[in-house]
Design an enzyme around this catalytic site. Structure first.
Site, PDB file in Angstrom:
ATOM      1  N   SER A   1      -3.928 -48.940  16.180  1.00 10.58           N
ATOM      2  CA  SER A   1      -4.965 -48.604  15.209  1.00 10.58           C
ATOM      3  C   SER A   1      -4.530 -48.829  13.770  1.00 10.58           C
ATOM      4  O   SER A   1      -3.353 -48.656  13.435  1.00 10.58           O
ATOM      5  CB  SER A   1      -5.336 -47.123  15.378  1.00 10.58           C
ATOM      6  OG  SER A   1      -6.075 -46.650  14.270  1.00 10.58           O
TER       7      SER A   1
ATOM      8  N   GLU B   1      -5.019 -46.869  11.580  1.00  5.66           N
ATOM      9  CA  GLU B   1      -4.591 -45.561  11.067  1.00  5.66           C
ATOM     10  C   GLU B   1      -3.069 -45.409  11.019  1.00  5.66           C
ATOM     11  O   GLU B   1      -2.567 -44.518  10.344  1.00  5.66           O
ATOM     12  CB  GLU B   1      -5.210 -44.427  11.889  1.00  5.66           C
ATOM     13  CG  GLU B   1      -6.699 -44.223  11.628  1.00  5.66           C
ATOM     14  CD  GLU B   1      -7.014 -43.705  10.214  1.00  5.66           C
ATOM     15  OE1 GLU B   1      -6.176 -42.996   9.619  1.00  5.66           O
ATOM     16  OE2 GLU B   1      -8.104 -44.016   9.712  1.00  5.66           O
TER      17      GLU B   1
ATOM     18  N   TYR C   1      -3.738 -38.201  14.731  1.00  2.00           N
ATOM     19  CA  TYR C   1      -4.260 -39.382  15.420  1.00  2.00           C
ATOM     20  C   TYR C   1      -3.399 -40.608  15.101  1.00  2.00           C
ATOM     21  O   TYR C   1      -2.954 -41.324  15.993  1.00  2.00           O
ATOM     22  CB  TYR C   1      -5.716 -39.652  15.012  1.00  2.00           C
ATOM     23  CG  TYR C   1      -6.221 -40.986  15.525  1.00  2.00           C
ATOM     24  CD1 TYR C   1      -6.564 -41.140  16.867  1.00  2.00           C
ATOM     25  CD2 TYR C   1      -6.306 -42.103  14.686  1.00  2.00           C
ATOM     26  CE1 TYR C   1      -6.988 -42.364  17.357  1.00  2.00           C
ATOM     27  CE2 TYR C   1      -6.738 -43.327  15.169  1.00  2.00           C
ATOM     28  CZ  TYR C   1      -7.074 -43.454  16.507  1.00  2.00           C
ATOM     29  OH  TYR C   1      -7.484 -44.670  16.989  1.00  2.00           O
TER      30      TYR C   1
END
Length: 324
Positions: A127, A129, A151
């Site tokens: 991801s 992120e 996350y």
């Protein structure tokens, strides 16, 4: 991929947005498909041609048995708790689902490959992120990993595990996915929340839309394009890391503007309330990906631009509104 036998693939998260699009794509290719959907999840949405396995791969030994039974040629690990906001509420579960499951699956594939002598190709949904705290505005495969949420940290763990097992001889790839949307996005995501609200407000069944930060910028792509990229990584057959992104930044306000324009409303500010309560801790301001490597090595490029994505989602939500 013409080895004379029909490729077998396992997709975790097969009931999710990406899993469902990927299943459709691989079934069209004539592959044999197995899927893991989260226990108690919505199985009704899974294509009937997918053999489903109701297991929790983060539990000890489960992935090992699953991989031994299926003997897949390809494993696409897409399952995960995909909400940054949710990860703050349950960091331990997020780490287990996103991090431990990846470790279990990679180890199971490596063990199976060693025992059988048959190659297994793994594609992991990493991801954007993982780069949230990097301080770099345009992110590529070499951007420092610096997550700012549970996350992001759980995805960084899966990302690193892929690299560890790749160095041990498993063809394992990280698909570093930037935001990608479609009508199959759950309504917990801001994009789908916006398109559904625009449709409802235009039909007069709703008056307002409440949102958090309107200024945060994201790189938004079309989910089926991103699934095509993951299939291309499998075809590439060599483990590597690839950023999948459009390279364009748009703010949440841009998304709202486009969604309301698609239903013929110009003065969206009359309907939208911005609520500071909904702001997330350490929300990364700007995430934009550079997918040059995927373009060069995989021949991948996005097919839908920002306005087309928003429009496709709004049109879907309008037909849902009409049906209701």
């Amino acid at each position: 991929m013409n080895t004379g036998h029909r490729p077998t693939a396992l997709i975790t998260g097969v009931a999710g947005q990406d899993g469902s699009y990927l299943a459709e794509l691989l079934l069209e290719r004539g592959w044999a498909l197995h899927g893991v959907a989260k226990p108690g999840g919505n199985d009704g949405t899974v294509n009937p041609h997918v053999a489903q396995h109701h297991v929790d791969i983060s539990k000890p030994g489960v992935a090992q048995v699953l991989i031994r039974d299926i003997e897949p040629d390809y494993v696409f690990h897409l399952a995960g708790i995909s909400s940054v906001w949710r990860s703050w509420n349950d960091p331990v579960l997020t780490t287990r689902v996103n991090g431990v499951s990846a470790a279990a699956l990679l180890d199971a594939c490596f063990t199976q490959q060693e025992a059988s002598g048959k190659r297994i190709m793994v594609v992991n949904a990493s991801s954007a992120e993982i780069f949230a705290g990097s301080g770099v505005s345009l992110q590529n495969e070499g951007t420092p990993i610096a997550p700012t949420s549970p996350y992001g940290a759980s995805k960084a763990l899966s990302h690193n595990m892929v690299q560890v097992y790749r160095s041990r001889g498993l063809e394992a790839t990280n698909a570093i996915l930037f935001n990608h949307e479609s009508p199959r996005r759950p309504e917990t995501f801001v994009t789908r929340k916006i398109t559904k609200a625009a449709a409802a407000i235009s039909r007069g069944t709703r008056d307002t839309l409440e949102l958090g930060n309107l200024t945060s910028e994201r790189d938004w792509g079309w989910a089926p394009d991103y699934v095509d990229a993951m299939a291309a990584m499998a075809d590439y057959g060599k483990g590597d890391d690839f950023v999948v992104a459009t390279g364009e930044a748009h703010s949440v306000a841009d998304f709202v503007t486009a969604a309301f324009e698609a239903v013929g409303i110009d003065n969206w500010r009359d309907y939208v309330r911005s609520d500071s309560e909904m702001l997330r801790p350490a929300d990364s301001a700007r995430m934009v990906g550079d997918a040059t490597k995927a373009r060069d090595l995989l021949g991948w490029a996005p097919t839908k631009d920002f306005d087309q994505i928003v429009k496709a989602m709004v049109e879907f939500d309008m037909t849902e509104e009409m049906a209701a």
